[in-house]
Design a protein around this motif. Structure first.
Motif, mmCIF file in Angstrom:
data_model
loop_
_atom_site.group_PDB
_atom_site.id
_atom_site.type_symbol
_atom_site.label_atom_id
_atom_site.label_comp_id
_atom_site.label_asym_id
_atom_site.label_seq_id
_atom_site.Cartn_x
_atom_site.Cartn_y
_atom_site.Cartn_z
ATOM 1 N N ILE A 120 0.843 -1.189 0.000
ATOM 2 C CA ILE A 120 0.000 0.000 0.000
ATOM 3 C C ILE A 120 0.884 1.247 0.000
ATOM 4 O O ILE A 120 1.746 1.402 0.865
ATOM 5 N N PHE A 121 0.670 2.116 -0.991
ATOM 6 C CA PHE A 121 1.394 3.381 -1.077
ATOM 7 C C PHE A 121 0.584 4.434 -0.330
ATOM 8 O O PHE A 121 -0.522 4.793 -0.748
ATOM 9 N N LEU A 122 1.134 4.914 0.790
ATOM 10 C CA LEU A 122 0.409 5.798 1.699
ATOM 11 C C LEU A 122 0.650 7.274 1.416
ATOM 12 O O LEU A 122 1.786 7.692 1.166
ATOM 13 N N ILE A 123 -0.413 8.063 1.487
ATOM 14 C CA ILE A 123 -0.298 9.526 1.546
ATOM 15 C C ILE A 123 -0.127 9.838 3.028
ATOM 16 O O ILE A 123 -1.098 9.854 3.792
ATOM 17 N N SER A 124 1.086 10.072 3.451
ATOM 18 C CA SER A 124 1.398 10.033 4.885
ATOM 19 C C SER A 124 0.625 11.061 5.719
ATOM 20 O O SER A 124 0.220 10.761 6.847
ATOM 21 N N ASP A 125 0.385 12.267 5.203
ATOM 22 C CA ASP A 125 -0.352 13.270 5.975
ATOM 23 C C ASP A 125 -1.830 12.931 6.136
ATOM 24 O O ASP A 125 -2.506 13.499 7.004
ATOM 25 N N PHE A 126 -2.344 12.031 5.306
ATOM 26 C CA PHE A 126 -3.769 11.682 5.361
ATOM 27 C C PHE A 126 -4.064 10.580 6.378
ATOM 28 O O PHE A 126 -5.214 10.407 6.783
ATOM 29 N N ILE A 127 -3.015 9.830 6.763
ATOM 30 C CA ILE A 127 -3.216 8.689 7.653
ATOM 31 C C ILE A 127 -3.561 9.185 9.059
ATOM 32 O O ILE A 127 -2.840 9.997 9.634
ATOM 33 N N GLY A 128 -4.692 8.688 9.581
ATOM 34 C CA GLY A 128 -5.136 9.114 10.904
ATOM 35 C C GLY A 128 -5.701 10.512 10.931
ATOM 36 O O GLY A 128 -6.001 11.043 12.010
ATOM 37 N N THR A 129 -5.867 11.135 9.753
ATOM 38 C CA THR A 129 -6.360 12.513 9.678
ATOM 39 C C THR A 129 -7.771 12.586 9.103
ATOM 40 O O THR A 129 -8.639 13.269 9.650
ATOM 41 N N TYR A 130 -7.997 11.871 8.016
ATOM 42 C CA TYR A 130 -9.295 11.915 7.343
ATOM 43 C C TYR A 130 -10.024 10.579 7.509
ATOM 44 O O TYR A 130 -9.395 9.507 7.478
ATOM 45 N N PRO A 131 -11.362 10.627 7.663
ATOM 46 C CA PRO A 131 -12.105 9.393 7.980
ATOM 47 C C PRO A 131 -12.082 8.333 6.895
ATOM 48 O O PRO A 131 -12.284 7.145 7.184
ATOM 49 N N ASN A 132 -11.852 8.714 5.648
ATOM 50 C CA ASN A 132 -11.856 7.735 4.565
ATOM 51 C C ASN A 132 -10.500 7.076 4.367
ATOM 52 O O ASN A 132 -10.332 6.258 3.458
ATOM 53 N N TYR A 133 -9.535 7.426 5.240
ATOM 54 C CA TYR A 133 -8.188 6.877 5.107
ATOM 55 C C TYR A 133 -7.834 6.029 6.324
ATOM 56 O O TYR A 133 -8.480 6.099 7.369
ATOM 57 N N LEU A 134 -6.805 5.224 6.166
ATOM 58 C CA LEU A 134 -6.362 4.336 7.237
ATOM 59 C C LEU A 134 -5.940 5.118 8.479
ATOM 60 O O LEU A 134 -5.540 6.284 8.385
#
Length: 281
Positions: A120-134
């Protein structure tokens, strides 16, 4: 009249045989290449070009498991190429871009069921930040399973061939460092946001310490290919991801990928009528 009909029939037959011979040569030339499957969302809610429904995804994974495919990671592929070691029979890499929450809810249990590995290629700033992301807890659980590898999709999914050099470096270097801090492992691979790249960007990716980078260009990853523009097999682009379409795109990528590029070029140049007759599963 009969003579001309016979000649025409022989000409058609010769063209068909020549086409089959070319296809056989293309397939043989790609026998050592690796299909890198490219997914995004896996769920039963969304009806968009980036989403594969859960039952379709399971059918695809079952096909891989039943037909002797061996899932590997980008690290294992590049290491085998660089060191001259053999890859397992029928290698395949399963990748997901962005790090959507449904990768955990829907895709991960199916990968566990068939004992298949994924990246899985992660958008690091989105993780744990937005509800639709891991969340980071979900990332940790998947990593600890030994089935999921995580790599970089930048900090915030900026299209890197159009950002300033300073912002491009921040996206590349910042994401790599953030993920390595969270994951306690080296992060060596990147998926280009929007699949966009140029020569300057490739050099910056290399300078940032990545061993390779993946596009969304349709094709197989090949040892002789530039490691910073590695092709993948997109399993998206329509809302009907049938098992037959999956098999055709993966097994016959060397044949259909050039046709897909020709179809895209024809369409973008305004030759839409001609594009309709180019077969692209």
């Amino acid at each position: 009249m009969k003579i001309w009909i016979k000649r025409l029939a022989l000409l058609v037959l010769a063209l068909i045989l020549a086409g089959l011979a070319v296809c056989a040569y293309i397939m043989h030339s790609a026998k050592d290449s690796v299909p890198v499957l490219n997914y995004h969302q896996i769920n039963d809610r969304d009806e968009n070009a980036l989403t594969v429904h859960t039952d379709q995804f399971e059918a695809q994974m079952k096909y891989l498991a039943d037909n002797g495919y061996h899932t590997i990671t980008p690290e294992e592929m590049i290491a085998a190429w660089d060191n001259g070691t053999a890859l397992p029979d029928k290698p395949v890499i399963i990748t997901f871009d962005d790090g959507y929450a449904d990768n955990y809810r829907c895709a991960f249990p199916i990968l566990q069921k068939y004992n298949l590995r994924g990246t899985i290629f992660l958008i690091s700033d989105f993780i744990g930040t937005y509800p639709n992301y891991l969340t980071w807890a979900q990332v940790d659980e998947m990593q600890e399973s030994g089935l999921i590898d995580f790599e970089s999709h930048t900090l915030s999914h900026e299209q890197l061939d159009s950002t300033s050099p300073e912002e491009t470096w921040n996206q590349l270097d910042g994401s790599k460092k953030a993920l390595e801090w969270h994951l306690h492992k080296e992060v060596n691979f990147l998926a280009y946001p929007c699949g966009s790249y140029d020569e300057e960007l490739q050099q910056m990716v290399k300078k940032a310490g990545y061993k390779g980078a993946f596009t969304v260009n349709f094709g197989l990853a090949d040892k002789g290919e530039n490691h910073y523009i590695l092709d993948r097999v997109p399993i998206f682009g329509c809302t009907n991801h049938t098992l037959m379409r999956f098999k055709m795109r993966m097994n016959y990528a060397p044949i259909f990928a050039p046709l897909a590029r020709l179809h895209k070029d024809m369409y973008e140049s305004g030759h839409t009528f001609i594009a309709r007759f180019i077969p692209t599963p």
